[in-house]
Design a protein around this motif. Structure first.
Motif, short mmCIF file in Angstrom:
data_model
loop_
_atom_site.label_atom_id
_atom_site.label_comp_id
_atom_site.label_asym_id
_atom_site.label_seq_id
_atom_site.Cartn_x
_atom_site.Cartn_y
_atom_site.Cartn_z
N HIS A 74 0.85 -1.21 -0.13
CA HIS A 74 0.08 -0.07 0.01
C HIS A 74 0.78 1.46 -0.07
O HIS A 74 0.26 2.46 -0.06
CB HIS A 74 -0.89 -0.09 1.09
N ASN A 75 2.05 1.10 0.01
CA ASN A 75 3.20 2.30 -0.10
C ASN A 75 3.31 2.61 -1.60
O ASN A 75 3.74 3.79 -1.75
CB ASN A 75 4.45 2.03 0.35
N GLN A 76 2.95 1.87 -2.40
CA GLN A 76 3.15 2.17 -3.95
C GLN A 76 2.14 3.09 -4.35
O GLN A 76 0.76 3.17 -3.76
CB GLN A 76 2.84 0.98 -4.86
N GLU A 77 2.19 4.29 -4.92
CA GLU A 77 1.31 5.09 -5.59
C GLU A 77 0.05 4.57 -6.17
O GLU A 77 -1.17 4.97 -5.97
CB GLU A 77 1.88 6.21 -6.38
N SER A 78 0.29 3.67 -6.77
CA SER A 78 -0.91 2.88 -7.83
C SER A 78 -1.97 2.28 -6.96
O SER A 78 -2.98 2.45 -7.07
CB SER A 78 -0.49 2.12 -8.97
N VAL A 79 -1.51 1.76 -5.65
CA VAL A 79 -2.33 1.14 -4.81
C VAL A 79 -2.68 2.20 -3.96
O VAL A 79 -4.04 2.02 -3.61
CB VAL A 79 -1.48 0.09 -4.02
N GLN A 80 -2.24 3.10 -3.42
CA GLN A 80 -2.79 4.24 -2.65
C GLN A 80 -4.07 4.94 -3.66
O GLN A 80 -4.82 5.52 -2.96
CB GLN A 80 -1.70 5.43 -2.34
N ILE A 81 -3.75 5.19 -4.77
CA ILE A 81 -4.94 5.61 -5.69
C ILE A 81 -6.15 4.91 -5.73
O ILE A 81 -7.27 5.22 -5.40
CB ILE A 81 -4.34 5.89 -7.06
N LYS A 82 -5.94 3.54 -5.76
CA LYS A 82 -6.98 2.66 -5.69
C LYS A 82 -7.59 2.46 -4.18
O LYS A 82 -8.88 2.63 -4.02
CB LYS A 82 -6.50 1.14 -6.02
N ASP A 83 -6.93 2.69 -3.30
CA ASP A 83 -7.32 2.66 -1.85
C ASP A 83 -8.41 4.06 -1.57
O ASP A 83 -9.23 4.01 -1.11
CB ASP A 83 -6.19 2.91 -0.92
N ARG A 84 -7.85 5.24 -2.36
CA ARG A 84 -8.86 6.36 -2.16
C ARG A 84 -10.01 6.05 -2.91
O ARG A 84 -11.15 6.48 -2.34
CB ARG A 84 -7.64 7.49 -2.72
N GLN A 85 -9.91 5.75 -4.19
CA GLN A 85 -11.16 5.48 -4.62
C GLN A 85 -12.00 4.38 -3.97
O GLN A 85 -13.44 4.65 -3.98
CB GLN A 85 -10.93 4.88 -6.00
N LYS A 86 -11.70 3.45 -3.30
CA LYS A 86 -12.37 2.64 -2.49
C LYS A 86 -13.01 3.17 -1.45
O LYS A 86 -13.99 3.11 -1.14
CB LYS A 86 -11.45 1.59 -2.04
N GLU A 87 -12.15 3.90 -0.64
CA GLU A 87 -12.82 4.86 0.48
C GLU A 87 -13.83 5.76 0.20
O GLU A 87 -14.69 5.76 0.76
CB GLU A 87 -11.50 5.28 1.10
#
Length: 153
Positions: A74-87
């Motif tokens: 979850h430190n990867q930028e692409s994963v963080q973007i997906k995490d924000r979309q999910k949230e």
């Protein structure tokens, strides 16, 4: 208490959720040990719960609360973007999200449990719900005095 809200669900995620439950990370297993069996103020949590087109690590429908446990990926930028979309999606349907790093949970789990309990106490205060004390309130779980601010409104 108000009527339970219907949560959108993608049946295609059912098998993936089952695989994720069977292959939980150590941090997820540690947290689940504290949430399972209605140990948290008597609330029923589910793990690896499909909601919409996402799967949340832990979910309590009564609290409309999702809990996410983030490992190093979850430190990867692409994963963080997906995490924000999910949230953002979860928030849009009325679900609050508490997000923890593995280090918040493993090895001691105190910060995560303290933040979850603070969320539940605030939820019950807002919704005028009175529940009996949990084992941690009675002193059987030794929390650190350090408090985490993970609650998102």
């Amino acid at each position: 208490m108000p009527r339970r809200k219907i949560i959108p669900y993608n049946p295609a995620l059912k098998e993936l959720a089952r695989k994720l439950r069977n292959n939980a990370t150590k941090a997820e297993r540690v947290l689940w040990h504290s949430l399972s069996g209605k140990q948290c103020f008597g609330y029923d949590f589910h793990r690896q719960k499909p909601i919409g087109n996402y799967i949340v690590d832990f979910f309590c429908q009564e609290l409309m609360l999702a809990i996410e446990v983030d490992g190093v990926s979850h430190n990867q930028e692409s994963v963080q973007i997906k995490d924000r979309q999910k949230e953002e999606f979860l928030n849009s349907i009325g679900i609050d999200v508490l997000r923890f790093q593995d280090s918040d949970i493993y090895p001691e789990n105190r910060d995560a449990l303290r933040a979850i309990e603070e969320y539940v106490i605030e939820f019950e205060k807002i919704n005028k719900i009175d529940t009996p004390p949990t084992p941690s309130q009675e002193g059987t779980i030794n929390f650190s005095a350090k408090s985490s601010n993970h609650i998102k409104k």
